[in-house]
Design a protein around this motif. Structure first.
Motif, PDB file in Angstrom:
ATOM      1  N   LYS A  59      -0.552   1.912 -13.283  1.00 19.56           N
ATOM      2  CA  LYS A  59      -1.372   1.708 -12.082  1.00 19.56           C
ATOM      3  C   LYS A  59      -2.367   0.574 -12.301  1.00 19.56           C
ATOM      4  CE  LYS A  59      -1.162   6.427 -10.322  1.00 19.56           C
ATOM      5  NZ  LYS A  59      -1.908   7.664 -10.100  1.00 19.56           N
ATOM      6  N   GLU A  60      -2.939   0.518 -13.488  1.00 17.87           N
ATOM      7  CA  GLU A  60      -3.893  -0.540 -13.820  1.00 17.87           C
ATOM      8  C   GLU A  60      -3.217  -1.913 -13.786  1.00 17.87           C
ATOM      9  OE1 GLU A  60      -7.590  -2.153 -14.818  1.00 17.87           O
ATOM     10  OE2 GLU A  60      -7.141  -0.092 -14.257  1.00 17.87           O
ATOM     11  N   ASP A  82      -1.393   5.900 -15.785  1.00 19.32           N
ATOM     12  CA  ASP A  82      -2.643   5.188 -15.482  1.00 19.32           C
ATOM     13  C   ASP A  82      -2.550   3.728 -15.918  1.00 19.32           C
ATOM     14  OD1 ASP A  82      -3.755   7.458 -14.367  1.00 19.32           O
ATOM     15  OD2 ASP A  82      -4.764   8.068 -16.222  1.00 19.32           O
ATOM     16  N   LYS A 115      -2.848  -3.024 -10.066  1.00 17.33           N
ATOM     17  CA  LYS A 115      -3.968  -2.713  -9.166  1.00 17.33           C
ATOM     18  C   LYS A 115      -4.334  -3.846  -8.208  1.00 17.33           C
ATOM     19  CE  LYS A 115      -7.877  -3.867 -12.151  1.00 17.33           C
ATOM     20  NZ  LYS A 115      -9.032  -3.333 -12.834  1.00 17.33           N
ATOM     21  N   PHE A 116      -4.031  -5.095  -8.557  1.00 12.33           N
ATOM     22  CA  PHE A 116      -4.332  -6.195  -7.642  1.00 12.33           C
ATOM     23  C   PHE A 116      -3.148  -6.527  -6.731  1.00 12.33           C
ATOM     24  CE2 PHE A 116      -7.263  -7.027 -11.225  1.00 12.33           C
ATOM     25  CZ  PHE A 116      -8.440  -6.827 -10.528  1.00 12.33           C
ATOM     26  N   ARG A 117      -2.014  -5.840  -6.923  1.00 15.49           N
ATOM     27  CA  ARG A 117      -0.823  -6.080  -6.102  1.00 15.49           C
ATOM     28  C   ARG A 117      -0.501  -4.888  -5.210  1.00 15.49           C
ATOM     29  NH1 ARG A 117       3.865  -7.175  -9.862  1.00 15.49           N
ATOM     30  NH2 ARG A 117       2.830  -5.760 -11.270  1.00 15.49           N
ATOM     31  N   LYS A 121      -1.884  -1.114  -3.808  1.00 14.91           N
ATOM     32  CA  LYS A 121      -3.010  -0.188  -3.658  1.00 14.91           C
ATOM     33  C   LYS A 121      -2.461   1.215  -3.443  1.00 14.91           C
ATOM     34  CE  LYS A 121      -6.098  -3.630  -1.801  1.00 14.91           C
ATOM     35  NZ  LYS A 121      -6.766  -4.147  -0.646  1.00 14.91           N
ATOM     36  N   PHE A 122      -3.109   2.188  -4.071  1.00 16.15           N
ATOM     37  CA  PHE A 122      -2.690   3.591  -3.962  1.00 16.15           C
ATOM     38  C   PHE A 122      -3.698   4.337  -3.112  1.00 16.15           C
ATOM     39  CE2 PHE A 122      -1.108   1.972  -8.003  1.00 16.15           C
ATOM     40  CZ  PHE A 122       0.241   2.282  -7.912  1.00 16.15           C
ATOM     41  N   TYR A 123      -3.189   5.012  -2.093  1.00 14.84           N
ATOM     42  CA  TYR A 123      -4.040   5.788  -1.199  1.00 14.84           C
ATOM     43  C   TYR A 123      -3.568   7.234  -1.179  1.00 14.84           C
ATOM     44  CZ  TYR A 123      -5.695   1.335   0.671  1.00 14.84           C
ATOM     45  OH  TYR A 123      -6.232   0.084   0.799  1.00 14.84           O
ATOM     46  N   GLU A 164       0.857  -1.185   0.000  1.00 14.97           N
ATOM     47  CA  GLU A 164       0.000   0.000   0.000  1.00 14.97           C
ATOM     48  C   GLU A 164       0.891   1.231   0.000  1.00 14.97           C
ATOM     49  OE1 GLU A 164      -2.306  -0.529   3.533  1.00 14.97           O
ATOM     50  OE2 GLU A 164      -3.389  -2.238   2.704  1.00 14.97           O
TER      51      GLU A 164
END
Length: 131
Positions: free
Chosen positions: A116-117, A113, A120-122, A124-126, A101
């Motif tokens: 990031k895609e 993008d 996305k399952f490895r 997480k961006f907060y 994370e």
């Protein structure tokens, strides 16, 4: 008899100094065991710092790394750079995180993008929590 002039061993008292760091990685759940190697180039000269969170991909563990916009994060050995990493005289080694994370507002690296895609399952961006 010898006189004591004090501070004869160079011991001095200084006030305590504190340093506060802000972590960009909230949690790391997986990393590539050996990381990758990036050779010095015109784009990455000696002394230039590769920022934390930069996308990194490799075709094999410990192999030659591709970084930045050219990194293919769909490869099995890919992820984001764990720390700011300075380029050495010939190369630098990269610690790559492939699960975790990341507090995205705390990094200077650019992640497209599409990249990031791909993670996305490895990863997480907060956004950073505002004070």
């Amino acid at each position: 008899m010898a006189k004591n002039y004090g501070n004869s061993h160079g011991i001095k008292e200084y006030p305590n100094v504190g340093v506060r760091t802000l972590n960009a990685w909230h949690r790391i759940t997986s990393r590539i065991p050996v990381g990758g190697v990036l050779a010095k180039s015109d784009e990455w000269p000696e002394g230039k710092v590769i920022p934390l969170g930069t996308p990194v991909s490799m075709t094999e563990i410990g192999g030659a790394a591709t970084v930045g916009a050219a990194a293919d994060l769909t490869l099995p050995y890919s992820g984001l750079l764990e720390h700011d990493t300075p380029m050495g005289p010939d190369c630098c080694t990269l610690d790559v995180i492939d699960g975790g994370e990341l507090l995205i507002d705390r990094i200077d690296a650019e992640i497209s993008d599409e990249q990031k895609e791909a993670v996305k399952f490895r990863i997480k961006f907060y956004p950073q929590i505002k004070d």
